[in-house]
Design an enzyme around this catalytic site. Structure first.
Site, PDB file in Angstrom:
ATOM      1  N   SER A   1       0.855  -1.190   0.000  1.00 45.51           N
ATOM      2  CA  SER A   1       0.000   0.000   0.000  1.00 45.51           C
ATOM      3  C   SER A   1       0.885   1.232   0.000  1.00 45.51           C
ATOM      4  O   SER A   1       1.640   1.461   0.956  1.00 45.51           O
ATOM      5  CB  SER A   1      -0.891   0.014   1.242  1.00 45.51           C
ATOM      6  OG  SER A   1      -1.368   1.332   1.440  1.00 45.51           O
TER       7      SER A   1
ATOM      8  N   HIS B   1      -0.918  -1.307  -4.403  1.00 44.19           N
ATOM      9  CA  HIS B   1      -2.219  -1.060  -3.763  1.00 44.19           C
ATOM     10  C   HIS B   1      -2.351   0.444  -3.525  1.00 44.19           C
ATOM     11  O   HIS B   1      -1.520   1.069  -2.870  1.00 44.19           O
ATOM     12  CB  HIS B   1      -2.311  -1.836  -2.446  1.00 44.19           C
ATOM     13  CG  HIS B   1      -3.647  -1.748  -1.783  1.00 44.19           C
ATOM     14  ND1 HIS B   1      -4.744  -2.499  -2.166  1.00 44.19           N
ATOM     15  CD2 HIS B   1      -4.079  -0.979  -0.742  1.00 44.19           C
ATOM     16  CE1 HIS B   1      -5.774  -2.213  -1.386  1.00 44.19           C
ATOM     17  NE2 HIS B   1      -5.404  -1.276  -0.522  1.00 44.19           N
TER      18      HIS B   1
ATOM     19  N   ASP C   1      -4.554   3.415  -2.098  1.00 45.64           N
ATOM     20  CA  ASP C   1      -5.635   3.732  -1.155  1.00 45.64           C
ATOM     21  C   ASP C   1      -6.181   5.140  -1.368  1.00 45.64           C
ATOM     22  O   ASP C   1      -5.457   6.121  -1.186  1.00 45.64           O
ATOM     23  CB  ASP C   1      -5.123   3.589   0.282  1.00 45.64           C
ATOM     24  CG  ASP C   1      -5.030   2.138   0.713  1.00 45.64           C
ATOM     25  OD1 ASP C   1      -6.007   1.400   0.519  1.00 45.64           O
ATOM     26  OD2 ASP C   1      -3.974   1.745   1.236  1.00 45.64           O
TER      27      ASP C   1
ATOM     28  N   MET D   1      -8.812   7.938  -0.205  1.00 39.84           N
ATOM     29  CA  MET D   1      -9.681   8.357   0.911  1.00 39.84           C
ATOM     30  C   MET D   1     -10.157   9.782   0.667  1.00 39.84           C
ATOM     31  O   MET D   1      -9.386  10.625   0.200  1.00 39.84           O
ATOM     32  CB  MET D   1      -8.909   8.288   2.225  1.00 39.84           C
ATOM     33  CG  MET D   1      -8.265   6.929   2.465  1.00 39.84           C
ATOM     34  SD  MET D   1      -7.515   6.848   4.086  1.00 39.84           S
ATOM     35  CE  MET D   1      -6.621   5.305   3.962  1.00 39.84           C
TER      36      MET D   1
ATOM     37  N   HIS E   1      -8.157   0.894  -4.238  1.00 43.24           N
ATOM     38  CA  HIS E   1      -9.107   0.668  -3.139  1.00 43.24           C
ATOM     39  C   HIS E   1      -9.780   2.001  -2.838  1.00 43.24           C
ATOM     40  O   HIS E   1      -9.180   2.889  -2.238  1.00 43.24           O
ATOM     41  CB  HIS E   1      -8.333   0.128  -1.927  1.00 43.24           C
ATOM     42  CG  HIS E   1      -9.157  -0.045  -0.698  1.00 43.24           C
ATOM     43  ND1 HIS E   1      -8.602  -0.276   0.540  1.00 43.24           N
ATOM     44  CD2 HIS E   1     -10.507  -0.038  -0.496  1.00 43.24           C
ATOM     45  CE1 HIS E   1      -9.558  -0.387   1.445  1.00 43.24           C
ATOM     46  NE2 HIS E   1     -10.725  -0.235   0.849  1.00 43.24           N
TER      47      HIS E   1
ATOM     48  N   MET F   1     -12.042   4.303  -0.862  1.00 39.82           N
ATOM     49  CA  MET F   1     -12.747   4.516   0.409  1.00 39.82           C
ATOM     50  C   MET F   1     -13.406   5.876   0.272  1.00 39.82           C
ATOM     51  O   MET F   1     -12.991   6.873   0.878  1.00 39.82           O
ATOM     52  CB  MET F   1     -11.752   4.464   1.582  1.00 39.82           C
ATOM     53  CG  MET F   1     -11.276   3.048   1.878  1.00 39.82           C
ATOM     54  SD  MET F   1      -9.721   3.012   2.801  1.00 39.82           S
ATOM     55  CE  MET F   1      -8.559   3.114   1.461  1.00 39.82           C
TER      56      MET F   1
ATOM     57  N   MET G   1     -11.169  -6.045   5.015  1.00 39.33           N
ATOM     58  CA  MET G   1     -10.397  -5.096   5.826  1.00 39.33           C
ATOM     59  C   MET G   1     -10.141  -5.713   7.197  1.00 39.33           C
ATOM     60  O   MET G   1     -11.069  -6.198   7.844  1.00 39.33           O
ATOM     61  CB  MET G   1     -11.168  -3.791   6.023  1.00 39.33           C
ATOM     62  CG  MET G   1     -11.446  -2.986   4.757  1.00 39.33           C
ATOM     63  SD  MET G   1      -9.959  -2.415   3.948  1.00 39.33           S
ATOM     64  CE  MET G   1      -9.161  -1.459   5.223  1.00 39.33           C
TER      65      MET G   1
ATOM     66  N   ASP H   1      -6.398  -6.644   4.040  1.00 39.08           N
ATOM     67  CA  ASP H   1      -5.794  -5.303   4.058  1.00 39.08           C
ATOM     68  C   ASP H   1      -5.838  -4.705   5.457  1.00 39.08           C
ATOM     69  O   ASP H   1      -6.912  -4.432   5.986  1.00 39.08           O
ATOM     70  CB  ASP H   1      -6.597  -4.430   3.066  1.00 39.08           C
ATOM     71  CG  ASP H   1      -6.077  -3.005   2.945  1.00 39.08           C
ATOM     72  OD1 ASP H   1      -5.087  -2.665   3.595  1.00 39.08           O
ATOM     73  OD2 ASP H   1      -6.693  -2.247   2.168  1.00 39.08           O
TER      74      ASP H   1
HETATM   75  C1  DX5 Z   1      -6.393   1.417   5.503  1.00 37.06           C
HETATM   76  C2  DX5 Z   1      -5.804   1.099   4.131  1.00 37.06           C
HETATM   77  C3  DX5 Z   1      -4.726   0.045   4.148  1.00 37.06           C
HETATM   78  C4  DX5 Z   1      -3.592   0.377   5.029  1.00 37.06           C
HETATM   79  C5  DX5 Z   1      -2.555  -0.711   5.030  1.00 37.06           C
HETATM   80  O1  DX5 Z   1      -7.486   2.244   5.352  1.00 37.06           O
HETATM   81  O2  DX5 Z   1      -6.794   0.633   3.253  1.00 37.06           O
HETATM   82  O3  DX5 Z   1      -4.303  -0.262   2.847  1.00 37.06           O
HETATM   83  O4  DX5 Z   1      -3.012   1.577   4.705  1.00 37.06           O
HETATM   84  O5  DX5 Z   1      -1.493  -0.222   5.774  1.00 37.06           O
HETATM   85  P1  DX5 Z   1      -0.868  -1.026   6.989  1.00 37.06           P
HETATM   86  O6  DX5 Z   1      -0.244  -2.244   6.373  1.00 37.06           O
HETATM   87  O7  DX5 Z   1       0.123  -0.072   7.552  1.00 37.06           O
HETATM   88  O8  DX5 Z   1      -1.972  -1.380   7.941  1.00 37.06           O
HETATM   89 ZN    ZN Z   2      -6.432  -0.503   1.133  1.00 36.12          ZN
END
Ligand code: DX5
Ligand code: ZN
Length: 219
Positions: free
Chosen positions: A8, A33, A35, A37, A67, A69, A138, A176
């Site tokens: 990630s 990956h 992320d 947000m 991903h 969110m 998750m 994840d």
């Molecule tokens: C959380 C993210 C994950 C997270 C993974 O909202 O979707 O991808 O950042 O990071 P670690 O491995 O540090 O938990």
């Molecule tokens: Zn993620």
């Protein structure tokens, strides 16, 4: 099915993201990956489609696993497909029309995944299994990297594994949040085949050593 390590980039150094992604892939990672947000569906705010497009322009040709969110999901599905995403996962409760959002991802030529929060059950993932390429479970509450793995998710991983094995279709089971070299085997034994790791990779000095260590732990 091949075990996939998907770093990630949330925990990468954003001031030199292209180099970071390049190094982690050269160090043996399989997917990137990504992320996303929006400070609405989750409290944090991260990166959008322009950054994905920049990574493609920089020369990253590997699989980009987005991903989302975010809420709503459809506008960002369009933008990420255009920006070069290979797979787009979203949280089913973040869309008003699940069928439409699933069809949109597929029509735009991407693989599709559903993300399931630790407190949610597998109803949507199971009901849509024939449409999905990936189920993303998750193991932390979405929003931040570096959180602790929530152990109660383990039986849910096994329940999803059973469902995938019964459906006779290739669906990846991605987990994840909070994974590290110490617990990755437990996550694998529960049934996962695709592992997202942020801090446990990017907070180390030697990505190749870390990824080799992770792979050795899952055989
Ligand atoms: C959380 C993210 C994950 C997270 C993974 O909202 O979707 O991808 O950042 O990071 P670690 O491995 O540090 O938990
Ligand atoms: Zn993620």
């Amino acid at each position: 099915m091949k075990k996939i390590i998907a770093p990630s980039i949330l925990s990468a150094d954003f001031s030199r993201l292209g180099e970071e992604v390049d190094s982690v892939l050269k160090a043996g990672a399989d997917w990137v990956h990504f992320d996303v947000m929006d400070n609405h569906y989750v409290p944090n705010l991260t990166i959008g489609p322009m950054v994905c497009k920049s990574l493609r322009s920089y020369g990253i040709t590997d699989f980009i696993d987005v991903h989302l969110m975010v809420k709503p999901v459809d506008p960002l599905i369009r933008m990420f497909a255009d920006a070069g995403a290979d797979l787009i996962s979203f949280h089913p409760e973040a869309t008003d029309d699940l069928d439409k959002s699933v069809a949109l991802v597929k029509d735009l030529g991407c693989k599709v995944g559903f993300a399931v929060n630790p407190s949610e059950d597998l109803t949507h993932a199971k009901n849509y299994i024939q449409d999905l390429d990936l189920a993303l479970l998750m193991s932390v509450n979405p929003g931040f990297g570096g959180q602790k793995f929530i152990e109660t998710v383990l039986p849910k991983i096994s329940e999803m594994r059973e469902c995938i094995d019964q459906c006779k279709k290739e669906v990846r089971l991605e987990v994840d949040g909070g994974i590290n070299p110490q617990n990755i085997k437990t996550v694998c034994d529960a049934g996962a085949d695709t592992f997202v790791l942020g801090s446990a990779i990017f907070n180390t000095d030697d990505y190749a050593n870390t990824i080799t260590d992770l792979r050795n732990n899952i055989g």
